[in-house]
Write a protein that holds these residues in place. Structure first.
Motif, PDB file in Angstrom:
ATOM      1  N   GLY A  10      11.820 -12.244 -17.543  1.00 35.94           N
ATOM      2  CA  GLY A  10      10.893 -11.061 -18.127  1.00 35.94           C
ATOM      3  C   GLY A  10      10.437  -9.263 -17.878  1.00 35.94           C
ATOM      4  N   CYS A  11       9.607  -9.894 -16.693  1.00 35.47           N
ATOM      5  CA  CYS A  11       8.827  -8.949 -15.241  1.00 35.47           C
ATOM      6  C   CYS A  11       9.888  -7.550 -15.587  1.00 35.47           C
ATOM      7  CB  CYS A  11       8.346  -9.654 -14.296  1.00 35.47           C
ATOM      8  SG  CYS A  11       7.020  -9.017 -14.135  1.00 35.47           S
ATOM      9  N   TYR A  13      12.562  -7.231 -17.093  1.00 39.82           N
ATOM     10  CA  TYR A  13      12.808  -6.366 -18.628  1.00 39.82           C
ATOM     11  C   TYR A  13      11.925  -5.980 -18.923  1.00 39.82           C
ATOM     12  CZ  TYR A  13      17.765  -9.025 -18.756  1.00 39.82           C
ATOM     13  OH  TYR A  13      19.600  -9.921 -18.950  1.00 39.82           O
ATOM     14  N   GLY A  14      10.429  -5.985 -19.159  1.00 44.44           N
ATOM     15  CA  GLY A  14       9.657  -5.243 -19.605  1.00 44.44           C
ATOM     16  C   GLY A  14       9.387  -3.720 -18.096  1.00 44.44           C
ATOM     17  N   GLN A  15       9.981  -4.076 -17.359  1.00 45.34           N
ATOM     18  CA  GLN A  15       9.613  -2.890 -16.338  1.00 45.34           C
ATOM     19  C   GLN A  15       9.835  -2.136 -16.337  1.00 45.34           C
ATOM     20  OE1 GLN A  15      11.131  -1.612 -14.310  1.00 45.34           O
ATOM     21  NE2 GLN A  15       9.763   0.079 -13.568  1.00 45.34           N
ATOM     22  N   GLY A  18       9.838  -0.517 -20.348  1.00 44.09           N
ATOM     23  CA  GLY A  18       8.754   0.292 -20.477  1.00 44.09           C
ATOM     24  C   GLY A  18       8.806   2.134 -19.478  1.00 44.09           C
TER      25      GLY A  18
END
Length: 125
Positions: A10-11, A13-15, A18
């Motif tokens: 998740g970290c 993918y989120g990065q 974003g």
């Protein structure tokens, strides 16, 4: 362990997501952002296509995510943090992406891993 892996993914993918959306405001002043996105930036298709942003396809991430993936690869490879290996991954990426290890990339590498590691990789490998 599964929860840790899911959070890690998740970290990442989120990065990347974003970063791709953040390209829309990269290097803009607050006034530029307010003028180009008066209602905010919420979708990739809204990204203002100037000379800088035209270099990417809609939804592509930037070199920031590429460099983050270098860090991830090095940490997984070493099962821990080894700044020299992270710098080596950065250099390998730069050589594959740009065809050379530019001064700009070396400055980015020095910022992330420290000047001493960046110098070792730049001149030794």
């Amino acid at each position: 362990e599964r929860e840790v892996i899911d959070r890690f993914r998740g970290c990442i993918y989120g990065q990347a997501i974003g970063d791709a959306l953040g390209l829309g405001t990269e290097f803009m002043t607050d006034d530029d952002i307010a003028w180009k996105y008066p209602h905010g930036l919420q979708h990739y298709k809204q990204i203002y296509q100037d000379r800088h942003r035209k270099r990417w396809k809609i939804g592509d991430w930037t070199d920031d995510t590429d460099m983050m993936l270098c860090i991830v690869d090095a940490v997984i490879e070493d099962k821990g943090v080894n700044f020299y290996n992270i710098a080596r991954h950065f250099k390998d990426w730069a050589m594959a992406f740009y065809g050379y290890y530019s001064v700009v990339v070396q400055i980015d590498v020095a910022y992330v891993v420290g000047a001493e590691h960046a110098k070792l990789v730049a001149f030794r490998d």
